[in-house]
Scaffold this motif. Sequence first.
Motif, PDB file in Angstrom:
ATOM      1  N   GLY A 224      57.822  50.031  57.606  1.00 23.10           N
ATOM      2  CA  GLY A 224      56.393  50.292  57.528  1.00 23.10           C
ATOM      3  C   GLY A 224      55.642  49.420  56.536  1.00 23.10           C
ATOM      4  N   ARG A 225      56.301  48.376  56.011  1.00 27.95           N
ATOM      5  CA  ARG A 225      55.654  47.487  55.050  1.00 27.95           C
ATOM      6  C   ARG A 225      55.796  46.036  55.504  1.00 27.95           C
ATOM      7  N   ARG A 226      54.747  45.260  55.261  1.00 28.95           N
ATOM      8  CA  ARG A 226      54.786  43.853  55.645  1.00 28.95           C
ATOM      9  C   ARG A 226      55.407  43.037  54.526  1.00 28.95           C
ATOM     10  N   LEU A 227      56.436  42.291  54.862  1.00 30.50           N
ATOM     11  CA  LEU A 227      57.111  41.426  53.896  1.00 30.50           C
ATOM     12  C   LEU A 227      56.630  39.999  54.101  1.00 30.50           C
ATOM     13  N   ASP A 228      56.419  39.284  53.009  1.00 29.99           N
ATOM     14  CA  ASP A 228      55.881  37.928  53.109  1.00 29.99           C
ATOM     15  C   ASP A 228      56.856  36.983  53.797  1.00 29.99           C
ATOM     16  N   PHE A 229      58.105  36.970  53.331  1.00 31.45           N
ATOM     17  CA  PHE A 229      59.133  36.095  53.912  1.00 31.45           C
ATOM     18  C   PHE A 229      60.461  36.835  53.918  1.00 31.45           C
ATOM     19  N   VAL A 230      61.214  36.660  54.994  1.00 33.57           N
ATOM     20  CA  VAL A 230      62.552  37.257  55.061  1.00 33.57           C
ATOM     21  C   VAL A 230      63.535  36.262  55.657  1.00 33.57           C
ATOM     22  N   TRP A 231      64.783  36.400  55.211  1.00 32.14           N
ATOM     23  CA  TRP A 231      65.921  35.746  55.845  1.00 32.14           C
ATOM     24  C   TRP A 231      66.688  36.900  56.474  1.00 32.14           C
ATOM     25  N   PRO A 232      66.369  37.264  57.714  1.00 34.15           N
ATOM     26  CA  PRO A 232      66.892  38.516  58.290  1.00 34.15           C
ATOM     27  C   PRO A 232      68.414  38.581  58.351  1.00 34.15           C
ATOM     28  N   GLU A 233      69.068  37.467  58.673  1.00 35.10           N
ATOM     29  CA  GLU A 233      70.524  37.499  58.785  1.00 35.10           C
ATOM     30  C   GLU A 233      71.187  37.684  57.430  1.00 35.10           C
ATOM     31  N   LEU A 234      70.514  37.246  56.373  1.00 34.48           N
ATOM     32  CA  LEU A 234      71.078  37.354  55.029  1.00 34.48           C
ATOM     33  C   LEU A 234      70.521  38.545  54.262  1.00 34.48           C
ATOM     34  N   GLN A 235      69.549  39.226  54.843  1.00 32.74           N
ATOM     35  CA  GLN A 235      68.887  40.366  54.208  1.00 32.74           C
ATOM     36  C   GLN A 235      68.304  39.982  52.833  1.00 32.74           C
ATOM     37  N   ILE A 236      67.556  38.902  52.847  1.00 31.12           N
ATOM     38  CA  ILE A 236      66.809  38.457  51.663  1.00 31.12           C
ATOM     39  C   ILE A 236      65.323  38.581  51.975  1.00 31.12           C
TER      40      ILE A 236
END
Length: 299
Positions: A224-236
């Motif tokens: 429910g929150r917008r994240l600026d940048f993610v590395w989805p496979e690394l969970q960063i």
Amino acid sequence: MGEQRSKAVKVAEFLADHDGVISTDQARHLGMSHDEVYGKSIAGLWVRHAHSTFLSAEHRMTDIALLRIAALAHGGVIDRVSAASLHGLLVDLPTPVTLSVARSSHGARCAVDTTVRRRTFPAEDLATVRDVRTTALPLTVLAAAADLDDGIAIMDRALQARRVTLTQLRAALDRNCGAYGMAKARKLLASAEDLSESELERKFVRFLHRHKITGWRQQVWFGGRRLDFVWPELQIAVEMHGWAFHHDHTRWERDQQTTNMLSKAGWLPLIFTWERLEFAPDEVLRELTEAIDLRQRVA
């Protein structure tokens, strides 16, 4: 006798009002003769700290006394970080004392450690604080921000406390655009005026492309929150923070909740600020690549 007593009272009151600091000219203006000033010095009642500037033995050397002595001895204007201290923007007075003198001024001997520059200021950028000549608050904020390692913080605090406005800072910068330190001040001010969240994110995108960092996605919703940048496979997850005066307490609380949510879900949350991205990009790069390498080894 009454005249002598009146003169003594005037001198005592002056010393009390000026932190124990007095110059020969000021003493003469109060009615003292040259011999009387000399006598105070010889008796050890007034301690000489410059050719014609003294500190009363009844007063201890304080930060404001140091500034008074330096300004009187050099006939200058307290500026930069010393002016920030005089205006109450810094708790402690950094050393050496910083001041500027007229370009035609001759050097002066002074026991106070000083850094002196030769320059004059527009009338709009001069002020008097506690009877000491100094730079006005907007120029002081700009110059101190340029001099200090954490200069963005001093500008940020002044803006948050509404002691200065962006308009006042811009006007002071325009009047002093070629002066020492104004190039850095211009960068800081431009970011304060123009840095929206979207511009900060675009700056980070350029940073990622420049260093050939891949695997990221932008503006991803999670919990429910917008994240600026993610590395989805690394969970960063990376959150970008601009200037504090653009944000309110509610936003700060929301940021803390997001960080806690990510940590509980096993993600690695990172926060980078505009200041570090602008002035310490190597640190940002090292922290980000170390996080990516660590997560890749774990995966």
